[in-house]
Design a protein around this motif. Structure first.
Motif, short mmCIF file in Angstrom:
data_model
loop_
_atom_site.label_atom_id
_atom_site.label_comp_id
_atom_site.label_asym_id
_atom_site.label_seq_id
_atom_site.Cartn_x
_atom_site.Cartn_y
_atom_site.Cartn_z
N GLY A 118 0.82 -1.21 0.00
CA GLY A 118 0.00 0.00 0.00
C GLY A 118 0.85 1.25 0.00
O GLY A 118 0.60 2.21 -0.74
N LEU A 119 1.93 1.24 0.83
CA LEU A 119 2.82 2.39 0.89
C LEU A 119 3.52 2.62 -0.45
O LEU A 119 3.64 3.76 -0.92
CB LEU A 119 3.88 2.15 1.97
CG LEU A 119 3.52 2.65 3.37
CD1 LEU A 119 4.56 2.21 4.37
CD2 LEU A 119 3.40 4.16 3.34
N LEU A 120 3.98 1.52 -1.04
CA LEU A 120 4.64 1.63 -2.35
C LEU A 120 3.70 2.28 -3.36
O LEU A 120 4.08 3.19 -4.11
CB LEU A 120 5.01 0.23 -2.87
CG LEU A 120 6.35 -0.31 -2.44
CD1 LEU A 120 6.54 -1.72 -2.98
CD2 LEU A 120 7.45 0.60 -2.99
N LEU A 121 2.43 1.80 -3.36
CA LEU A 121 1.48 2.35 -4.32
C LEU A 121 1.19 3.81 -4.03
O LEU A 121 1.06 4.63 -4.93
CB LEU A 121 0.18 1.54 -4.31
CG LEU A 121 0.31 0.14 -4.89
CD1 LEU A 121 -0.97 -0.64 -4.65
CD2 LEU A 121 0.59 0.20 -6.37
N ASN A 122 1.08 4.16 -2.73
CA ASN A 122 0.87 5.56 -2.37
C ASN A 122 2.00 6.43 -2.88
O ASN A 122 1.79 7.54 -3.38
CB ASN A 122 0.79 5.70 -0.84
CG ASN A 122 -0.53 5.20 -0.28
OD1 ASN A 122 -0.70 5.04 0.89
ND2 ASN A 122 -1.49 4.93 -1.19
N THR A 123 3.22 5.91 -2.75
CA THR A 123 4.39 6.68 -3.16
C THR A 123 4.38 6.96 -4.66
O THR A 123 4.71 8.05 -5.11
CB THR A 123 5.67 5.92 -2.79
OG1 THR A 123 5.52 5.43 -1.47
CG2 THR A 123 6.88 6.82 -2.88
N PHE A 124 4.01 5.95 -5.44
CA PHE A 124 4.07 6.10 -6.89
C PHE A 124 2.67 6.26 -7.49
O PHE A 124 2.42 5.84 -8.61
CB PHE A 124 4.76 4.89 -7.53
CG PHE A 124 6.15 4.70 -7.04
CD1 PHE A 124 7.17 5.53 -7.49
CD2 PHE A 124 6.46 3.73 -6.10
CE1 PHE A 124 8.47 5.38 -7.03
CE2 PHE A 124 7.74 3.57 -5.64
CZ PHE A 124 8.75 4.40 -6.10
N ALA A 125 1.77 6.88 -6.74
CA ALA A 125 0.38 6.92 -7.17
C ALA A 125 0.21 7.73 -8.46
O ALA A 125 0.71 8.84 -8.58
CB ALA A 125 -0.48 7.52 -6.08
#
Lengths: 214, 392
Positions: free
Chosen positions: B287-294
């Motif tokens: 989830g954090l990874l996706l938030n970072t590269f949203a």
């Protein structure tokens, strides 16, 4: 050529019968699985493919058997491939001429008969070492064993997945109105694998010889 | 009690070897051991026994599921009356939920146990207790409007293809309850997904208030909405997602109720806390990874909300911890759990055709569990061999 064998001797009939059951190419040897999974969504293409494989297999078995004494062993695979490929191209042309729709549905899978492991396997294992007539029976037997499974799988997949057989509506409208829905999983390839698996299961529980020793 | 014991002892000779009803031996044994602790003793080797046999283990899992079930029953009623626009009392909601959920549970148990009994008779083994849990898990992962015959079909499929072909309870590769859900998901997508199946009665053309939508939050997220609303347009907060008064499968919506169940599982030692924890950790990392590269709205959904949405918590607590289909080695459990969480969010967000990535992620890792175990064991052997050589 010392003693003349009758055309339908017990040994020859065994060649025809064994591949239908105890040495079935799909359920026992697990060959030719790819086409069994790919084209069995509907009954019609399965029947056509089964017939095509029957023709290719019977003829190439006989041809290779006739040439078995003159094929140099080191290039035998290439010779086999040339014979099979010739037959496949002929079958493909005939299908495109007379059954265009089905030929389009089958698309690459007619061409891929060349790589069907069952055909190469029978040429290597049988036709190269036997006379034309037994080779012919062996080819026909194995093609029947293959086609039988193909058609059975397609029967269940089309009936349960689309409610039709040969594109004729089989499951009546009334049942749909009661809430019946076609099983979408039957149309997807994984279900073909599961259906073949169930056939293997049934066959092995009836024929204990097929169960591997631990 | 002793009258019951006497009665069982009286009919016992009939099912023993040579008795009239020998065919039903396994059925008889199933009921006998259900009522009494069996008096068989171990004949060879040294064993440590305690009271936690398979029946008690399975029963604890069922108890752990009860909070989620009760909440699911209330939630079914709540959404039904929300859609109707009626102010119903608490007990009316419970009652409506009960009459919708109870038949699904009955079908799941009757069909599943029936199949188990038939197989036990044919194959001559004991009726194993595994289905006690699967039979409760299957209703909890169904949308409330699923037709009952589909539940029955999926249960038969799960018991036969998911379990019996591999040799019965304890031999299955995949989690049977998830097999049932995956079967329905791919076989009958219009009854298992979409906007209309999550609210009791909606699919049957019930009259709703104007503009009512039964879309789940994940369904809304897949449409790239950034504001999540309930059926009548009121906004949801993270707190709603945690409590669980959101549309979804019967038992999956309330993270709170599921955490209660997780507490029971961990306290009794039935479920592995390592798996539960690492599933959540894996989900949070992804989830954090996706938030970072949203790049779209769905990828911007805060990572903690992903852990509250859909079947994530339910899968982590009740599905991933299934001791048969999970990894056996302790280090393997960390890897297994982490990858489930990681892949679940990945599938959920990057492939909106499958809003329920949790189911697919768990099934996928079920398949990989033996491989993970293999490498954990191999690695350990290698490490110890190296140590042995150094000292020699």
């Amino acid at each position: 050529m010392t003693d003349k064998e009758p055309l339908f001797s017990a040994k020859n009939m065994k060649l025809l019968r064994e591949p239908l059951g105890a040495s079935n190419p799909i359920t026992v040897q697990v060959l030719g699985i790819c086409s069994a999974l790919a084209i069995t969504v509907k009954l019609e293409p399965s029947i056509v493919l089964a017939i095509s494989v029957l023709v290719v297999m019977a003829v190439s078995n006989v041809v290779i058997s006739l040439m078995r004494k003159i094929i140099p062993p080191r290039i035998r695979i290439i010779v086999q491939l040339v014979v099979i490929a010739t037959m496949v191209i002929l079958v493909d042309e005939v299908l495109q001429a007379y059954a265009y729709d089905v030929s389009k549905q089958l698309s690459v899978f007619v061409g891929l008969i060349i790589t069907n492991c069952i055909i190469m396997g029978r040429l290597e294992a049988f036709a190269l070492a036997n006379k034309p007539w037994p080779a012919f029976l062996d080819g026909v037997g194995n093609a029947f064993g293959y086609g039988m499974i193909l058609i059975l799988v397609a029967f269940f997949r089309e009936l349960l997945g689309s409610g039709t057989l040969l594109d004729i509506q089989i499951i009546p409208k009334a049942i749909y109105e009661m809430g019946y829905v076609n099983n979408g999983l039957m149309v997807l390839p994984p279900m073909a694998l599961i259906v073949v698996g169930i056939f293997i299961w049934i066959q092995r529980s009836r024929n204990k010889d097929l169960i591997e020793q631990k | 009690m002793s009258a019951l014991r006497r009665y069982i002892d009286k009919i016992k000779p009939n099912v023993e070897e040579g008795g009239k009803f020998h065919l039903f031996k396994s059925t008889f044994e199933a009921f006998e051991t259900f009522l009494f602790v069996p008096n068989t003793v171990t004949k060879s080797g040294t064993h440590i026994r305690d009271a936690m046999d398979m029946k008690r283990t399975m029963f604890l899992v069922v108890i752990a599921m009860i909070p989620a079930l009760l909440f699911g029953i209330w939630n079914t009623g709540y959404h039904h009356f929300l859609a109707l626009g009626i102010d119903a009392s608490f007990w009316e909601m419970i009652w409506y939920g009960f009459i919708r959920v109870f038949p699904i549970i009955v079908v799941s148990y009757v069909v599943g146990l029936g199949t188990e009994f038939v197989f036990a008779q044919i194959r001559g083994h004991e009726v194993a207790e595994g289905f006690l849990v699967s039979g409760m898990l299957i209703p909890l992962v169904m949308p409330v409007d699923v037709p009952l015959w589909m539940v029955a079909l999926a249960t038969v499929f799960a018991v036969i293809i998911g379990k019996e072909v591999f040799g019965g309870v304890g031999m299955n590769i995949l989690n049977p309850a998830l097999t049932a859900r995956a079967f329905l998901f791919f076989a009958y997508p219009s009854q298992m997904s979409g906007d209309a199946v999550w609210i009791g009665g909606l699919r049957r053309g019930m009259e709703t208030v104007d503009g009512f939508s039964g879309a789940t939050i994940l369904g809304q997220a897949a449409q790239n909405n950034s504001e999540f609303v309930n059926g009548i347009g009121e906004a949801y907060s993270s707190w709603n997602m945690f409590l669980g008064n959101i549309p979804g499968s019967i038992g999956e919506t309330s993270t709170l109720a599921i955490l209660l169940g997780a507490f029971i599982l961990i306290a009794t030692g039935v479920g592995s806390w390592k798996i539960i924890f690492s599933v959540f950790a894996g989900g949070a990392v992804m989830g954090l990874l996706l938030n970072t590269f949203a790049v779209n709205e769905f990828m911007e959904v805060p990572f903690w909300e992903h852990l509250l949405l859909g079947g994530f918590a339910f899968g982590a607590v009740f599905m991933a911890t299934d001791p048969v289909s999970a990894t056996q080695s302790e280090r393997g459990k960390w890897i297994y759990g982490f990858l489930i969480g990681f892949l679940a969010i990945l599938i959920r967000v990057l492939n909106p055709a499958y809003p329920e990535g949790v189911m697919l992620a768990i099934l996928l890792m079920n398949v990989f569990a033996p491989l993970i175990d293999h490498y954990v064991v191999e690695n350990n052997i290698r490490k110890r061999l190296k140590r042995a050589k150094v000292q020699a």
